[in-house]
Design a protein around this motif. Sequence first.
Motif, PDB file in Angstrom:
ATOM      1  N   ASP A  73      44.530  41.587  50.966  1.00  0.00           N
ATOM      2  CA  ASP A  73      44.677  42.774  50.117  1.00  0.00           C
ATOM      3  C   ASP A  73      46.103  42.918  49.594  1.00  0.00           C
ATOM      4  O   ASP A  73      46.322  43.495  48.525  1.00  0.00           O
ATOM      5  N   THR A  74      47.071  42.361  50.311  1.00  0.00           N
ATOM      6  CA  THR A  74      48.469  42.426  49.887  1.00  0.00           C
ATOM      7  C   THR A  74      48.829  41.378  48.844  1.00  0.00           C
ATOM      8  O   THR A  74      49.912  41.437  48.249  1.00  0.00           O
ATOM      9  N   THR A  75      47.948  40.412  48.615  1.00  0.00           N
ATOM     10  CA  THR A  75      48.224  39.355  47.636  1.00  0.00           C
ATOM     11  C   THR A  75      47.270  39.395  46.445  1.00  0.00           C
ATOM     12  O   THR A  75      47.427  38.624  45.502  1.00  0.00           O
ATOM     13  N   LEU A  76      46.295  40.293  46.482  1.00  0.00           N
ATOM     14  CA  LEU A  76      45.248  40.364  45.459  1.00  0.00           C
ATOM     15  C   LEU A  76      45.420  41.606  44.602  1.00  0.00           C
ATOM     16  O   LEU A  76      45.666  42.706  45.122  1.00  0.00           O
ATOM     17  N   SER A  77      45.288  41.441  43.279  1.00  0.00           N
ATOM     18  CA  SER A  77      45.296  42.592  42.377  1.00  0.00           C
ATOM     19  C   SER A  77      44.300  42.365  41.255  1.00  0.00           C
ATOM     20  O   SER A  77      43.967  41.224  40.918  1.00  0.00           O
ATOM     21  N   PHE A  78      43.833  43.457  40.682  1.00  0.00           N
ATOM     22  CA  PHE A  78      42.870  43.422  39.591  1.00  0.00           C
ATOM     23  C   PHE A  78      43.475  44.102  38.363  1.00  0.00           C
ATOM     24  O   PHE A  78      44.285  45.022  38.466  1.00  0.00           O
ATOM     25  N   CYS A  79      43.065  43.638  37.194  1.00  0.00           N
ATOM     26  CA  CYS A  79      43.494  44.255  35.947  1.00  0.00           C
ATOM     27  C   CYS A  79      42.374  44.055  34.930  1.00  0.00           C
ATOM     28  O   CYS A  79      41.346  43.432  35.228  1.00  0.00           O
ATOM     29  N   GLU A  80      42.586  44.559  33.720  1.00  0.00           N
ATOM     30  CA  GLU A  80      41.622  44.325  32.650  1.00  0.00           C
ATOM     31  C   GLU A  80      42.049  43.108  31.825  1.00  0.00           C
ATOM     32  O   GLU A  80      41.472  42.044  31.927  1.00  0.00           O
ATOM     33  N   ASP A  81      43.090  43.280  31.032  1.00  0.00           N
ATOM     34  CA  ASP A  81      43.513  42.192  30.144  1.00  0.00           C
ATOM     35  C   ASP A  81      44.919  41.672  30.429  1.00  0.00           C
ATOM     36  O   ASP A  81      45.232  40.530  30.120  1.00  0.00           O
ATOM     37  N   VAL A  82      45.784  42.525  31.021  1.00  0.00           N
ATOM     38  CA  VAL A  82      47.168  42.143  31.291  1.00  0.00           C
ATOM     39  C   VAL A  82      47.535  42.555  32.710  1.00  0.00           C
ATOM     40  O   VAL A  82      47.420  43.723  33.073  1.00  0.00           O
TER      41      VAL A  82
END
Length: 262
Positions: A73-82
């Motif tokens: 969870d500390t290395t993972l992130s989500f976004c839409e386009d940027v």
Amino acid sequence: MTPEQLLRHYDAASLWSGGCGLSMPEGYERALSVRELRIRRGEQPRGYKVGFTNRGIWPRYGVDAPIWGTVYDTTLSFCEDVGEVWLAGTCQPRLEPECVLGLAATPPARATLDDLRKCIAWIAPGFEIVQCHLPDWKFSASADTVADGGLHARLVVGRKVDASTLPADAAGFEAVLAGARVTLSRDAQKVDQGVGANVLDGPLHALLHFVNALRDCPGAPDLQAGDVVTTGTWTDAWPVLPGEFWRAEFSAPLPTLSIRFS
């Protein structure tokens, strides 16, 4: 090198003085021990990365088989386009454009490609930021890369595509992804191109290889519903620096994903 020593290198983003001197099974044992240390201090596993699935880059790095490591969870992130990534705390970071799979269920025993297709909830473009704690990305053995956390530093996942919009059969699903292409650019200058077939003939095949390897590894936790699996780079891995802006223009069905480094 002990798990505690490995974790100190990750936290300090410091280089090793040499290889780990371990066999491949010992490398995975160390990596799983580091996983337990990270869980004890509050980090939560969120899935896995599969690396070196692109056979085209094996000679460059002196490897001859894929590897895998844990995503947290500390290395993972989500976004839409940027997306945006702070590079502090990484060691010799490089960028890889990939196809990320989201799981709806644990694959059955002796899973086939069709079994795996049924377990996929979504696909998405991704950037894995890989790192290496050995000078100049020079490994003494493949076990070095396993003990080094599977070379995982960060994973940015872009806009999700519901798997129900893709072919329901494994052959059709893989044909779409294997035939998809990506153009990678840095600050509007094209630097590389790739295709989904580069990763063991397609992301679904990369997942099948990983599931079998994971289940052959003593003590490795199985895949769970909700896990993400990033299936390997479609291009070479490219060094990145703060201030750079990268863009991966995937062809359908994957959307474009950009990332800014600071």
